[in-house]
Write an enzyme that holds these catalytic residues in place. Structure first.
Site, mmCIF file in Angstrom:
data_model
loop_
_atom_site.group_PDB
_atom_site.id
_atom_site.type_symbol
_atom_site.label_atom_id
_atom_site.label_comp_id
_atom_site.label_asym_id
_atom_site.label_seq_id
_atom_site.Cartn_x
_atom_site.Cartn_y
_atom_site.Cartn_z
ATOM 1 N N ASP A 71 0.020 -5.551 -3.132
ATOM 2 C CA ASP A 71 1.254 -4.744 -3.203
ATOM 3 C C ASP A 71 2.457 -5.450 -3.820
ATOM 4 O O ASP A 71 3.603 -5.178 -3.425
ATOM 5 C CB ASP A 71 1.631 -4.234 -1.803
ATOM 6 N N LYS A 91 -5.370 1.379 -3.553
ATOM 7 C CA LYS A 91 -5.553 1.772 -2.162
ATOM 8 C C LYS A 91 -4.438 2.738 -1.767
ATOM 9 O O LYS A 91 -3.405 2.805 -2.433
ATOM 10 C CB LYS A 91 -5.553 0.555 -1.237
ATOM 11 N N CYS A 128 -0.137 -4.574 5.485
ATOM 12 C CA CYS A 128 -1.251 -4.633 4.535
ATOM 13 C C CYS A 128 -1.966 -5.980 4.543
ATOM 14 O O CYS A 128 -3.190 -6.027 4.461
ATOM 15 C CB CYS A 128 -0.759 -4.276 3.144
#
Length: 194
Positions: free
Chosen positions: A16, A108, A141
């Protein structure tokens, strides 16, 4: 096992590191994110030098938020670009991070890089046995991906502390305390590849 064999069985997951999470005006800004960009760049460079597979794990959502978690769907509305909407500037990697030939990009829609994705199958096909984790955000995450990696028998699972970040240093440190209380391997230094 030679070092070359070890590196060929290792993947670096970069989680991310996208504009919406890192930039000052990012829709989901992680306060500590910008500070780790140089360390993530360094980790990627070292991984490539060692022949370690680099996997870019990114969030990309339907512009209407139909694949986002229920608690985030209010952030998506007609005429309003929601966080990490596919094709948006917010979904792009932050400056300095570039997907290169030989790297792999995985999309994702939830915290874990393994949840409802083909990551495990891909890594096994590539002969990957150990993982190194970097990126944001530590309590969400990063943590969930680490827990799932351990459950899937990757060994070791290494987290680069100063190439991961959370909203505050206390949250970051507290998450590492939680992770370290579990029974798997955690490397708490930056030079994971050296």
């Amino acid at each position: 096992m030679s070092m070359a064999d070890k590196w060929n069985q290792t993947a670096l997951l970069v989680i991310d590191m996208q504009n919406d999470f890192i930039l000052e005006d990012g829709l989901m800004k992680v306060n500590g994110g910008k500070a780790i960009v140089p360390n993530v760049i360094k980790a990627v460079d070292i991984a490539r030098q060692r022949g370690i597979l680099v996997v870019w794990v990114v969030r990309e959502h339907d512009p209407q938020g139909r694949d986002a978690e229920l608690f985030r769907r209010h952030l998506y509305s007609p005429g309003n670009v929601g966080p990490t909407s596919k094709g948006s500037v917010g979904a792009e990697l932050v400056d300095g991070l570039v997907i290169k030939e030989g790297d792999y990009k995985l999309v994702k829609t939830r915290f874990s890089a393994f949840f409802a994705t083909h990551l495990h199958s891909f890594l096994r096909t590539e002969g990957i046995k150990s993982l190194v984790i970097s990126g944001v955000q530590t309590p969400n995450c990063v943590r969930q991906t680490v827990f799932d990696a351990v459950a899937l028998d990757y060994q070791p699972v290494t987290v680069i502390v100063d190439a991961t970040a959370a909203a505050t240093p206390d949250i970051h440190d507290g998450t590492y305390s939680l992770i370290a209380c579990n029974w798997f391997y955690l490397l708490l230094i930056f030079y994971a590849f050296e």
